[in-house]
Design an enzyme around this catalytic site. Structure first.
Site, PDB file in Angstrom:
ATOM      1  CE  LYS A  41      51.680  41.586  25.873  1.00 48.45           C
ATOM      2  NZ  LYS A  41      51.225  40.091  26.228  1.00 48.45           N
ATOM      3  CE  LYS A  96      43.339  43.874  25.224  1.00 47.65           C
ATOM      4  NZ  LYS A  96      43.551  43.575  26.563  1.00 47.65           N
TER       5      LYS A  96
HETATM    6  P1  NAD Z   1      40.713  40.387  34.374  1.00 48.91           P
HETATM    7  O1  NAD Z   1      39.343  40.456  33.113  1.00 48.91           O
HETATM    8  O2  NAD Z   1      41.062  39.136  34.770  1.00 48.91           O
HETATM    9  O3  NAD Z   1      41.361  41.329  34.949  1.00 48.91           O
HETATM   10  C1  NAD Z   1      40.640  42.747  35.247  1.00 48.91           C
HETATM   11  C2  NAD Z   1      40.217  43.010  35.750  1.00 48.91           C
HETATM   12  O4  NAD Z   1      39.852  44.529  35.994  1.00 48.91           O
HETATM   13  C3  NAD Z   1      38.907  42.641  36.618  1.00 48.91           C
HETATM   14  O5  NAD Z   1      38.831  42.144  38.033  1.00 48.91           O
HETATM   15  C4  NAD Z   1      37.635  43.929  36.131  1.00 48.91           C
HETATM   16  O6  NAD Z   1      36.819  43.742  37.418  1.00 48.91           O
HETATM   17  C5  NAD Z   1      38.469  44.800  36.489  1.00 48.91           C
HETATM   18  N1  NAD Z   1      38.297  46.267  36.097  1.00 48.91           N
HETATM   19  C6  NAD Z   1      37.431  46.631  34.686  1.00 48.91           C
HETATM   20  N2  NAD Z   1      36.900  48.006  34.581  1.00 48.91           N
HETATM   21  C7  NAD Z   1      37.458  48.353  35.973  1.00 48.91           C
HETATM   22  C8  NAD Z   1      36.854  49.781  36.510  1.00 48.91           C
HETATM   23  N3  NAD Z   1      37.023  50.663  35.579  1.00 48.91           N
HETATM   24  N4  NAD Z   1      37.661  49.993  37.750  1.00 48.91           N
HETATM   25  C9  NAD Z   1      38.264  48.592  38.562  1.00 48.91           C
HETATM   26  N5  NAD Z   1      38.568  47.482  37.740  1.00 48.91           N
HETATM   27  C10 NAD Z   1      37.928  47.187  36.546  1.00 48.91           C
HETATM   28  O7  NAD Z   1      42.245  40.086  32.579  1.00 48.91           O
HETATM   29  P2  NAD Z   1      43.460  40.089  32.652  1.00 48.91           P
HETATM   30  O8  NAD Z   1      43.296  38.247  32.896  1.00 48.91           O
HETATM   31  O9  NAD Z   1      44.084  39.666  34.992  1.00 48.91           O
HETATM   32  O10 NAD Z   1      44.689  40.766  32.202  1.00 48.91           O
HETATM   33  C11 NAD Z   1      44.577  42.207  32.330  1.00 48.91           C
HETATM   34  C12 NAD Z   1      45.335  42.529  31.088  1.00 48.91           C
HETATM   35  O11 NAD Z   1      46.818  42.090  31.106  1.00 48.91           O
HETATM   36  C13 NAD Z   1      44.695  43.027  29.902  1.00 48.91           C
HETATM   37  O12 NAD Z   1      44.966  43.879  29.059  1.00 48.91           O
HETATM   38  C14 NAD Z   1      45.009  41.761  29.515  1.00 48.91           C
HETATM   39  O13 NAD Z   1      45.403  41.675  28.031  1.00 48.91           O
HETATM   40  C15 NAD Z   1      46.746  41.624  29.289  1.00 48.91           C
HETATM   41  N6  NAD Z   1      47.932  40.582  30.032  1.00 48.91           N
HETATM   42  C16 NAD Z   1      46.852  39.784  30.416  1.00 48.91           C
HETATM   43  C17 NAD Z   1      47.742  38.534  30.384  1.00 48.91           C
HETATM   44  C18 NAD Z   1      46.802  36.856  30.763  1.00 48.91           C
HETATM   45  O14 NAD Z   1      47.969  35.842  30.723  1.00 48.91           O
HETATM   46  N7  NAD Z   1      45.513  37.036  31.242  1.00 48.91           N
HETATM   47  C19 NAD Z   1      49.157  37.838  29.987  1.00 48.91           C
HETATM   48  C20 NAD Z   1      49.940  39.448  29.633  1.00 48.91           C
HETATM   49  C21 NAD Z   1      48.765  40.811  29.314  1.00 48.91           C
END
Ligand code: NAD
EC number: 1.1.1.31
Length: 290
Positions: free
Chosen positions: A162, A237
């Site tokens: 990744k 990030k």
């Molecule tokens: P986001 O911030 O929308 O979702 C993360 C969720 O985790 C939030 O709803 C938050 O409340 C929850 N959370 C945090 N701490 C927690 C805990 N202790 N217990 C339970 N829930 C908890 O982020 P996202 O966009 O959904 O991204 C998630 C992951 O996927 C990240 O690592 C990001 O880098 C990766 N990612 C995102 C994308 C994108 O386009 N958004 C693409 C590929 C990968």
């Protein structure tokens, strides 16, 4: 299958919904985000994982993943698989896998490519690190949430794939944007530039599929005033994770380092926060040589 899903944000919620639609029983937990319809809402994180065959996590970073893993691993049933789909550092992925395996569980790091659109459409690509047995267990779930799952190797190999991919993406987007800004100053029409480069040796996903110039190529965030898409801070990030990994293994990554510097300035000192990562193009257009 019985699935626990922790982290129901922009990515996690549609992924959990796709698993539910594929006929799995999904119990979800998030500190703040609501559960998608049809997903059973757990009152606490332990309720989400008890009795689950597979626990999926989709969390913001490695520190949070380590924290959640330390809580849930002792509560998971023997033989279950903990599968993290977040993008985190390789060390955290390996540490969590070690903890899970020591507790008699399977473990996978399975970060995704495809963004929020791919999560909603069920067309994500999974890059997976961990044992053959754990991969075989979770494969049907990958197939419900995505179009492709590549078993890249042992624990951490998914995160390694990744961050290498996204280091290439950050550097190619930056150079594609600066090339458009250079073309502008040379008086070269952007549509002609796209026509040439997209079918010549300068082509890339950044140019051909996600063109940073508005009105050119397929529909992209540039056509929507650079609303993400893939936010510049998420690119930053991932670039930082690439540099952290490069430092840890003494790899020379000068292009990745320069892309990291550019996105750091763009997000932290300029107007990049909350904009798509392709909004480097107007940034280059507005500036001369530094
Ligand atoms: P986001 O911030 O929308 O979702 C993360 C969720 O985790 C939030 O709803 C938050 O409340 C929850 N959370 C945090 N701490 C927690 C805990 N202790 N217990 C339970 N829930 C908890 O982020 P996202 O966009 O959904 O991204 C998630 C992951 O996927 C990240 O690592 C990001 O880098 C990766 N990612 C995102 C994308 C994108 O386009 N958004 C693409 C590929 C990968």
């Amino acid at each position: 299958m019985k699935i626990g899903f922790i982290g129901l944000g922009n990515m996690g919620a549609p992924m959990a919904a796709n698993l539910m639609r594929a006929g799995h029983t999904v119990t979800g937990f998030d500190l703040v985000a609501p559960c998608p319809e049809g997903v059973h809402k757990a009152q606490d994180v332990l309720e989400a994982v008890r009795g689950a065959d597979v626990v999926l996590t989709m969390l913001p970073n490695g520190a949070i993943l380590r924290d959640v893993a330390a809580q849930v691993i002792p509560a998971m049933q023997a033989g279950a698989v903990l599968c993290d789909c977040s993008t985190v550092d390789v060390d955290s992925a390996r540490a969590v896998a070690d903890l899970a395996v020591a507790a008699g569980l399977g473990a996978l790091d399975a970060p995704v490519s495809g963004g929020v659109g791919g999560a909603a459409a069920g067309t994500l690509t999974f890059m997976v690190g961990g044992s053959d047995a754990a991969f075989a267990t979770v494969l049907p779930l990958f197939e419900s949430m995505g179009q492709k799952a590549v078993h890249c190797g042992a624990a951490g190999a998914g995160q390694a794939a990744k961050i290498c991919n996204n280091m290439i993406l950050g550097a190619t987007m930056a150079v594609t944007c600066e090339a458009f800004a250079l073309a502008d100053k040379l008086g070269l029409d952007r549509a002609r530039m796209f026509d040439v480069v997209s079918t010549s040796s300068g082509y890339s996903w950044s140019m051909n599929a996600y063109c940073p110039a508005p009105g050119i190529g397929p529909q992209s965030p540039a056509d929507n005033d650079y609303k993400p898409g893939f936010a510049a801070e998420l690119m930053l990030k991932d670039l930082r994770l690439s540099q952290q990994a490069a430092e840890a293994v003494d790899a020379d990554t000068p292009m990745g380092a320069r892309a990291t510097e550019l996105y750091t300035a763009f997000v932290e000192s300029e107007d990049g926060k909350g904009r798509d990562f392709s909004a480097l193009l107007p940034r280059f257009v507005a500036r001369g040589r530094a």
